[in-house]
Design an enzyme around this catalytic site. Structure first.
Site, PDB file in Angstrom:
ATOM      1  CG  ASP A 191       9.439  -0.469   5.219  1.00 36.64           C
ATOM      2  OD1 ASP A 191       9.887  -1.379   6.013  1.00 36.64           O
ATOM      3  OD2 ASP A 191       8.513  -0.564   4.484  1.00 36.64           O
ATOM      4  CB  ILE A 204      -0.908   0.022   1.246  1.00 38.30           C
ATOM      5  CG1 ILE A 204      -1.849  -1.231   1.044  1.00 38.30           C
ATOM      6  CG2 ILE A 204      -1.768   1.057   1.307  1.00 38.30           C
ATOM      7  CD1 ILE A 204      -3.046  -1.429   2.180  1.00 38.30           C
ATOM      8  CG  ASP A 262     -10.332   3.994   6.403  1.00 44.02           C
ATOM      9  OD1 ASP A 262     -11.702   4.328   6.277  1.00 44.02           O
ATOM     10  OD2 ASP A 262      -9.923   2.824   5.844  1.00 44.02           O
ATOM     11  CB  THR A 294      -5.372   4.461   5.191  1.00 45.33           C
ATOM     12  OG1 THR A 294      -3.936   4.110   4.819  1.00 45.33           O
ATOM     13  CG2 THR A 294      -5.804   5.659   4.807  1.00 45.33           C
ATOM     14  CB  SER A 295      -1.846   1.512   8.486  1.00 44.42           C
ATOM     15  OG  SER A 295      -1.408   0.602   8.591  1.00 44.42           O
ATOM     16  NE  ARG A 296      -5.436  -3.711  11.124  1.00 47.72           N
ATOM     17  CZ  ARG A 296      -5.906  -3.801   9.859  1.00 47.72           C
ATOM     18  NH1 ARG A 296      -6.226  -2.878   9.321  1.00 47.72           N
ATOM     19  NH2 ARG A 296      -5.899  -4.965   9.448  1.00 47.72           N
ATOM     20  CD  GLU A 327     -11.022  -0.127  12.876  1.00 50.06           C
ATOM     21  OE1 GLU A 327     -10.473   0.875  12.546  1.00 50.06           O
ATOM     22  OE2 GLU A 327     -11.274  -0.915  12.524  1.00 50.06           O
TER      23      GLU A 327
HETATM   24  P1  NAI Z   1       2.835  -4.737   3.742  1.00 54.98           P
HETATM   25  O1  NAI Z   1       3.123  -6.052   4.485  1.00 54.98           O
HETATM   26  O2  NAI Z   1       2.847  -5.171   2.041  1.00 54.98           O
HETATM   27  O3  NAI Z   1       3.666  -3.533   4.098  1.00 54.98           O
HETATM   28  C1  NAI Z   1       4.035  -3.282   5.302  1.00 54.98           C
HETATM   29  C2  NAI Z   1       5.407  -2.451   5.335  1.00 54.98           C
HETATM   30  O4  NAI Z   1       5.696  -1.938   6.564  1.00 54.98           O
HETATM   31  C3  NAI Z   1       6.400  -3.516   4.913  1.00 54.98           C
HETATM   32  O5  NAI Z   1       7.189  -2.729   3.983  1.00 54.98           O
HETATM   33  C4  NAI Z   1       7.052  -3.689   6.352  1.00 54.98           C
HETATM   34  O6  NAI Z   1       8.533  -3.776   6.358  1.00 54.98           O
HETATM   35  C5  NAI Z   1       7.022  -2.126   6.965  1.00 54.98           C
HETATM   36  N1  NAI Z   1       7.141  -2.079   8.194  1.00 54.98           N
HETATM   37  C6  NAI Z   1       7.031  -3.133   9.447  1.00 54.98           C
HETATM   38  N2  NAI Z   1       7.444  -2.728  10.454  1.00 54.98           N
HETATM   39  C7  NAI Z   1       7.592  -1.531  10.335  1.00 54.98           C
HETATM   40  C8  NAI Z   1       8.227  -0.272  11.375  1.00 54.98           C
HETATM   41  N3  NAI Z   1       8.317  -0.858  12.512  1.00 54.98           N
HETATM   42  N4  NAI Z   1       8.602   0.805  10.627  1.00 54.98           N
HETATM   43  C9  NAI Z   1       8.343   0.998   9.468  1.00 54.98           C
HETATM   44  N5  NAI Z   1       7.877   0.363   8.620  1.00 54.98           N
HETATM   45  C10 NAI Z   1       7.467  -0.840   8.952  1.00 54.98           C
HETATM   46  O7  NAI Z   1       1.406  -4.308   4.115  1.00 54.98           O
HETATM   47  P2  NAI Z   1       0.255  -3.695   3.149  1.00 54.98           P
HETATM   48  O8  NAI Z   1      -0.522  -4.578   2.421  1.00 54.98           O
HETATM   49  O9  NAI Z   1       0.986  -2.244   2.596  1.00 54.98           O
HETATM   50  O10 NAI Z   1      -0.575  -3.006   4.331  1.00 54.98           O
HETATM   51  C11 NAI Z   1      -0.150  -2.101   5.208  1.00 54.98           C
HETATM   52  C12 NAI Z   1      -1.299  -1.963   6.388  1.00 54.98           C
HETATM   53  O11 NAI Z   1      -2.454  -1.343   5.842  1.00 54.98           O
HETATM   54  C13 NAI Z   1      -1.792  -3.380   6.980  1.00 54.98           C
HETATM   55  O12 NAI Z   1      -1.022  -3.742   8.031  1.00 54.98           O
HETATM   56  C14 NAI Z   1      -3.070  -3.152   7.643  1.00 54.98           C
HETATM   57  O13 NAI Z   1      -2.676  -3.064   8.740  1.00 54.98           O
HETATM   58  C15 NAI Z   1      -3.514  -1.717   6.771  1.00 54.98           C
HETATM   59  N6  NAI Z   1      -4.705  -2.096   5.848  1.00 54.98           N
HETATM   60  C16 NAI Z   1      -5.771  -1.164   5.952  1.00 54.98           C
HETATM   61  C17 NAI Z   1      -6.822  -1.461   5.129  1.00 54.98           C
HETATM   62  C18 NAI Z   1      -8.049  -0.295   5.217  1.00 54.98           C
HETATM   63  O14 NAI Z   1      -9.013  -0.899   4.733  1.00 54.98           O
HETATM   64  N7  NAI Z   1      -7.925   0.853   5.701  1.00 54.98           N
HETATM   65  C19 NAI Z   1      -6.828  -2.432   4.274  1.00 54.98           C
HETATM   66  C20 NAI Z   1      -5.757  -3.302   4.082  1.00 54.98           C
HETATM   67  C21 NAI Z   1      -4.689  -3.238   4.591  1.00 54.98           C
END
Ligand code: NAI
Length: 330
Positions: A172, A153, A256, A230-232, A261
């Protein structure tokens, strides 16, 4: 496989029924928790979403009911005790990438709405108020955008912001040569906070990222900066953010997701007294925009969620689980 699907809404039923070819599905409106776990009796698999709570106790009870697989229909898995699943031999699968573009584009929607105040303009014009007073925005072009977490994302988001003509900084724990080649500058976290006009969070919620945005890191941010999550929800200390908004330091907040929530999002409380004072305070700021976890909510993403979940179940039945989508092997 007989699959109990928890926490379902009309759209879950439509997309799961559309793509189901071989499984027996039971849709429950209830979320999965210690109160509802009895509903899993007689099912080999349970399918859950972001706010279902699968702690050690719930997983123990699922194991006692002979549940063999937990299929998350989302990417994040912070709500599942993976160690407990491992200990009980229950497989855990997820949908790692359903549409990174959906979430990245929603982050951009939050930015553009906060910036150009289209939500206020829409209401004004409908009421015959064509005044531009207090609708001033800023050019996104040329601004510095900080991306925390450049996975699927974060990468999609960084590319969009490059397209806007922004300087994009990133942080990252993993390297990302493709983004570096596109001109994204990876910098230490504190430097990202200090230089960014917009900070957008795209890392998962882990013990290391819990309350990444707190009173100390907010102070590092530029005055009047915009924060997008938009993450958590747990990435943000909401009370510290309220203090920063009240003092005028944080300029804009677009979220978001919200730490508490699970009690509210995805449900209609429009006729109820909402008890969450922190959320209500956040909602009272004119420079705060909240959406109820809809970043993922596109046709493409719902299709991918259903298809990948069924593929995960089929792979499990054939004892050929895909390591990319599997968090715990049975
Ligand atoms: P992903 O696993 O592809 O990417 C996560 C990135 O965060 C990775 O590059 C990882 O190295 C990095 N990361 C891990 N620990 C870290 C830290 N301490 N500091 C900095 N970076 C760090 O995951 P993706 O698919 O990109 O999703 C990211 C987040 O988005 C998910 O964990 C989820 O919480 C959230 N999400 C939200 C949605 C929504 O509807 N609002 C839908 C889907 C995901």
């Amino acid at each position: 496989m007989k699959l109990a699907i928890f926490n379902t809404k009309s759209y879950d039923r439509i997309y799961f029924n559309r793509f189901n070819t071989s499984h027996t599905l039971k849709f429950y409106e209830a979320g999965l928790s210690s109160e509802s776990v009895e509903l899993a009796a007689g099912y080999e698999g349970v399918c859950v979403f972001v706010n279902d709570q699968l702690d050690a106790e719930v997983i123990k009870q699922l194991a006692a009911k002979n549940v063999k697989i937990i299929a998350l229909r989302c990417a994040g898995f912070n709500n599942v005790d993976l160690k407990a699943a491992q200990a009980h031999g229950i497989a855990v699968v997820r949908v790692p990438a359903y549409s990174p573009h959906a979430v990245a584009e929603h982050a951009v929607a939050l930015i553009m709405t906060l910036n150009r105040k289209t939500h206020k303009a829409y209401n004004r014009v409908r009421e015959g108020n064509f005044s531009l007073e207090r609708l001033t925005g800023f050019d996104i072009f040329g601004k510095t955008v900080g991306v925390i977490g450049t996975g699927k994302i974060g990468e999609a988001f960084a590319k969009i912001m490059k397209g806007f003509g922004c300087r994009v900084l990133a942080y990252d724990v993993q390297s990302h040569p493709e983004l570096v080649a596109l001109g994204v500058e990876f910098v230490p976290l504190n430097d990202l906070f200090a230089a960014s006009d917009i900070v957008s969070l795209h890392c998962p919620l882990t013990p290391q990222t819990n309350r990444l945005i707190n009173a100390d890191t907010l102070k590092l941010m530029k005055p009047n900066a915009m924060l997008i999550n938009t993450s958590r929800g747990g990435l943000i200390d909401s009370k510290a953010v309220i203090d920063s908004l009240k003092s005028g330091h944080l300029g804009y907040l677009g979220i978001d997701v919200y730490e508490q929530e699970a009690d509210l999002f995805f449900n209609d409380f429009s006729e109820s007294i909402i008890q969450d004072d922190v959320l209500m305070r956040l909602m009272s700021f004119s420079n705060v925009l909240i959406t109820a976890h809809q970043g993922f909510f596109t046709e493409e993403a719902l299709t991918q969620i259903a298809q990948t979940t069924f593929q995960n179940l089929t792979d499990f039945e054939k004892s050929q689980l895909n390591p990319y989508t599997t968090l715990v092997m049975p």
